[in-house]
Design a protein around this motif. Structure first.
Motif, PDB file in Angstrom:
ATOM      1  N   HIS A 484       0.827  -1.206   0.000  1.00 50.66           N
ATOM      2  CA  HIS A 484       0.000   0.000   0.000  1.00 50.66           C
ATOM      3  C   HIS A 484       0.861   1.256   0.000  1.00 50.66           C
ATOM      4  O   HIS A 484       1.959   1.277   0.565  1.00 50.66           O
ATOM      5  CB  HIS A 484      -0.942   0.012   1.207  1.00 50.66           C
ATOM      6  CG  HIS A 484      -1.975  -1.069   1.167  1.00 50.66           C
ATOM      7  ND1 HIS A 484      -3.135  -0.964   0.440  1.00 50.66           N
ATOM      8  CD2 HIS A 484      -2.001  -2.292   1.754  1.00 50.66           C
ATOM      9  CE1 HIS A 484      -3.840  -2.071   0.576  1.00 50.66           C
ATOM     10  NE2 HIS A 484      -3.177  -2.892   1.375  1.00 50.66           N
ATOM     11  N   ALA A 489      -2.469   5.181   3.051  1.00 50.76           N
ATOM     12  CA  ALA A 489      -2.901   4.149   4.004  1.00 50.76           C
ATOM     13  C   ALA A 489      -3.437   4.810   5.270  1.00 50.76           C
ATOM     14  O   ALA A 489      -2.702   5.449   6.025  1.00 50.76           O
ATOM     15  CB  ALA A 489      -1.747   3.211   4.336  1.00 50.76           C
ATOM     16  N   CYS A 544      -9.669   1.785   1.035  1.00 48.07           N
ATOM     17  CA  CYS A 544      -9.194   0.752   0.105  1.00 48.07           C
ATOM     18  C   CYS A 544     -10.386  -0.112  -0.313  1.00 48.07           C
ATOM     19  O   CYS A 544     -10.516  -1.279   0.089  1.00 48.07           O
ATOM     20  CB  CYS A 544      -8.101  -0.097   0.739  1.00 48.07           C
ATOM     21  SG  CYS A 544      -7.288  -1.229  -0.400  1.00 48.07           S
ATOM     22  N   THR A 547      -9.930  -3.753  -2.064  1.00 46.94           N
ATOM     23  CA  THR A 547      -9.062  -4.689  -1.353  1.00 46.94           C
ATOM     24  C   THR A 547      -9.054  -6.067  -2.004  1.00 46.94           C
ATOM     25  O   THR A 547      -7.991  -6.677  -2.187  1.00 46.94           O
ATOM     26  CB  THR A 547      -9.511  -4.817   0.118  1.00 46.94           C
ATOM     27  OG1 THR A 547      -9.288  -3.579   0.789  1.00 46.94           O
ATOM     28  CG2 THR A 547      -8.749  -5.929   0.837  1.00 46.94           C
ATOM     29  N   PHE A 551      -5.818  -5.508  -4.307  1.00 51.13           N
ATOM     30  CA  PHE A 551      -4.838  -5.718  -3.239  1.00 51.13           C
ATOM     31  C   PHE A 551      -5.007  -7.087  -2.566  1.00 51.13           C
ATOM     32  O   PHE A 551      -4.721  -7.235  -1.381  1.00 51.13           O
ATOM     33  CB  PHE A 551      -4.945  -4.595  -2.207  1.00 51.13           C
ATOM     34  CG  PHE A 551      -4.514  -3.260  -2.732  1.00 51.13           C
ATOM     35  CD1 PHE A 551      -3.181  -2.900  -2.737  1.00 51.13           C
ATOM     36  CD2 PHE A 551      -5.434  -2.372  -3.248  1.00 51.13           C
ATOM     37  CE1 PHE A 551      -2.774  -1.667  -3.222  1.00 51.13           C
ATOM     38  CE2 PHE A 551      -5.045  -1.139  -3.744  1.00 51.13           C
ATOM     39  CZ  PHE A 551      -3.710  -0.783  -3.738  1.00 51.13           C
TER      40      PHE A 551
END
Length: 687
Positions: A484, A489, A544, A547, A551
């Motif tokens: 990240h 973040a 986020c 995610t 990610f």
């Protein structure tokens, strides 16, 4: 009737019937480890490339001279990169731009090194040196109960028997070599030393003129060598049996040979940072002490017996558990936190990563082996002033614990490391473990400064969000899931939970100590932001929203908020959905070894034992456990062994058997059926 511990351990002795270059075996004591090939020594170092054959210690570091007037750099020579931290700028050593030499030198120095190679030189009938292909009828056994590596093989039909073990209390490796080949002068012992290097083997064999080995003392049955590698030095004392002598072959190369060829050579090698002043223990005395130490190790502490389970996977889980106990004892129980590859070989230049110490060593407390954790805790106090200085220079209070360090505790520059924060609460977690073990004034006094200063840093690091009347974990930071952007973040789930946990424990310590509580700690604790979620599942960090699409690799660290931690801020049903979302969407081949036990702990606390078992034994590259017991991070060749996976497995086993505070269910991590009829003893509940 208790568990038959001898049978439990013995059935998982590692037995090799062929040369397996992916599975060298090690002996050690937490301060030193010696990794051997199929001969029980380091005979074929050129063949063992995946896991190099090294002799490594906790103290064995080397610094390559820098190309400047002083011969070294400090962090003061590095230009910091400044980040916006709400109302001010904070500098971090995260950029190598226009300062690559300084950045890379600080990152790679000091580095852990291979202190020496001890192997056999075997001569064939035709006068050539034996190669690995010339070794036949192999039978090598790592006798776990006694801590002895026993290696039998034949060369041109002639048997060779080697015993290898480590003294339990000295940085000393002991050997016995027996063979008719000794009588024929076809075997001698080679002891050779490399120049120090920051690579995986800790060795540079091409710079023979850059280091020295000098005889500084000798007698009828010993020789003492002084190794000088640039500004670093150490001693090697070799004691040997009657009729043996040391022959210098080269500048840094020696041989142990026999005057009277009686078919057996017994010798020991002590490695020491300081000059050794005493005679070493005899072979028989050292062997007795080694056997007593290891049998006591296995008789003490916790134990889990899977022999009555009907699930076919149970034996493999038991094997991993037994070998992980051995490996973490010899690799992770020393006087400093371990590097991620322990004392086997180098990862990240041999430096240790403090966010990983939890995964390496917390299990010692849960398996009733607290002394093995306590060995390394003193080191944090030795770098206390360094940690306070880090916080002060960044404008924070208290102590900020570094990330990637050598013995001096100086934080290494890195695009990621200086921005991590999840190692900060570890010290409070460790302190609480020690208090649970010994709830006394002595323990409170021992850890009070660490707890208070760590809590002060946490309190000064969080930011007050006036608009929402809450405290937040704000940029710049990088969460445990390291993929990240530190500038965006915000409120990562795991870190929020862990900071909240640490503040809760710190508040308890203030009360135990009878100190006036800093009201700011309570205010932050009660107003710390809620864990961010979207569509009924937790996300990596606030904002986020992709995610699980963009990610969904690296650590699914949001799960650690309930599992590794008790999850005071966690909504269990949200976490349950999160767990199953991860199991469906995550890229498991891009996880790390400790992620699997982490997820198993989450499943256990959610009351899903079948899920926990399936995760622990998932067929996935990063969840590979080799014949020698090591967790291998396939296909990452730089991490052929990864001890946070082994330590994490043992933490998960403690939670799955002994449970946690407030849990009343027996073996909550195992299904209640005959398939998992688990017997256990001596383990402790998690927080």
């Amino acid at each position: 009737m208790g568990i038959n511990r001898y049978d439990l351990v013995k059935r998982h002795n590692v037995i090799l019937e062929k040369a397996d270059i992916e599975n060298p075996l090690s002996v050690g004591n937490g301060e030193i480890a010696f990794t051997a090939d199929i001969t029980g020594m380091q005979t074929f170092i050129d063949d063992y490339k995946s896991i190099p054959l090294c002799t490594m210690t906790q103290w064995g570091f080397h610094t390559t001279p820098a190309q400047n007037d002083k011969g070294y750099y400090t962090l003061e020579n590095l230009n910091l990169k400044y980040y916006d931290a709400f109302d001010r700028k904070v500098g971090y050593a995260t950029s190598a731009e226009n300062q690559e030499n300084v950045f890379n030198w600080l990152r790679s120095n000091p580095h852990r090194i291979n202190l020496g190679n001890i192997g056999l030189n075997i001569i064939l009938d035709d006068g050539t040196k034996a190669e690995l292909k010339d070794i036949f009828e192999i039978h090598q056994v790592l006798d776990l109960w006694n801590g002895i590596l026993i290696s039998d093989f034949k060369v041109e039909k002639v048997p060779v028997h080697v015993e290898t073990f480590c003294h339990p209390y000295e940085d000393m490796i002991i050997f016995s070599v027996e063979s008719e080949l000794l009588k024929q002068n076809k075997i001698y012992i080679e002891v050779k030393f490399p120049y120090g290097a920051a690579n995986i083997s800790g060795s540079d064999w091409d710079r023979n003129d850059s280091h020295d080995t000098n005889v500084v003392d000798y007698g009828r049955d010993f020789v003492e060598l002084l190794r000088t590698v640039d500004e670093d030095a150490y001693f090697v004392k070799i004691e040997y049996s009657k009729g043996v002598y040391l022959d210098r072959i080269g500048k840094n190369h020696f041989a142990l040979k026999q005057k009277e060829c009686n078919g057996r050579i017994v010798f020991s090698c002590l490695f020491s940072k300081q000059k050794p002043f005493k005679c070493l223990h005899s072979f028989s005395e050292s062997k007795r002490m080694c056997k007593e130490y290891w049998s006591s190790f296995w008789r003490g502490g916790g134990a889990i017996d899977f022999s009555k389970c009907e699930d076919k996977r149970a034996f493999e889980l038991e094997r991993r558990v037994i070998l992980s106990q051995y490996l973490t004892a010899i690799q992770c129980s020393g006087s400093m936190p371990p590097q991620e590859t322990g004392l086997t070989c180098n990862s990240w230049y041999g430096k240790f990563h403090l966010e990983m110490h939890w995964w390496h060593a917390v299990h010692f407390a849960l398996w009733d082996r607290m002394p093995l954790l306590s060995r390394s805790i003193w080191w944090y106090r030795s770098i206390f002033s360094v940690s306070r200085d880090i916080a002060r220079k960044q404008g924070y209070k208290g102590a900020r614990w570094p990330k990637m360090v050598g013995p001096d505790g100086m934080d290494s520059p890195s695009p990621i490391g200086p921005l991590l924060v999840w190692q900060q609460p570890h010290l409070i977690y460790y302190s609480e473990l020690f208090f649970r073990e010994n709830p006394s004034e002595e323990t409170l006094d021992m850890f009070k400064d660490i707890v208070i200063d760590t809590a002060d840093f946490i309190a000064s690091f969080v930011v007050y969000d006036r608009k929402n009347d809450r405290y937040i974990l704000a940029p710049p930071l990088i969460p445990a899931q390291e993929n990240h952007d530190p500038n965006v973040a915000l409120n990562p789930v795991f870190e929020l939970e862990y900071f909240s946990f640490a503040l809760e424990i710190a508040i308890k310590w203030y009360r135990r100590l009878g100190l006036r509580l800093n009201p700011k700690l309570e205010e932050i604790y009660f107003k710390l932001a809620n864990l961010p979620s979207k569509d009924g599942v937790y996300i990596s960090h606030e904002g986020c929203i992709n995610t699980y699409e963009k990610f969904n690799f690296d650590h699914p660290s949001m799960l650690a908020a309930l599992g590794m931690l008790p999850g005071r801020k966690v909504d269990k049903e949200t976490m349950r959905r999160t767990l199953h979302k991860v199991l469906k969407e995550w890229k498991f081949e891009e996880m790390w070894g400790w992620d699997f036990p982490m997820m198993a702990m989450t499943a256990t606390r959610l009351g899903e034992p079948e899920t926990a078992i399936n995760i622990l034994l998932m067929d996935s590259p990063k969840n590979t456990y080799m014949v020698n017991g090591h967790n291998n991070q396939i296909p990452n060749k730089e991490l052929p062994v990864y001890l946070p996976g082994n330590g994490g497995l043992l933490v998960a086993m403690a939670l799955m058997t002994a449970g946690w505070d407030g849990n009343s269910q027996s073996t909550p991590g195992f299904p209640k059926n005959r398939m998992w009829n688990v017997e256990w003893e001596g383990l402790k509940a998690m927080i």
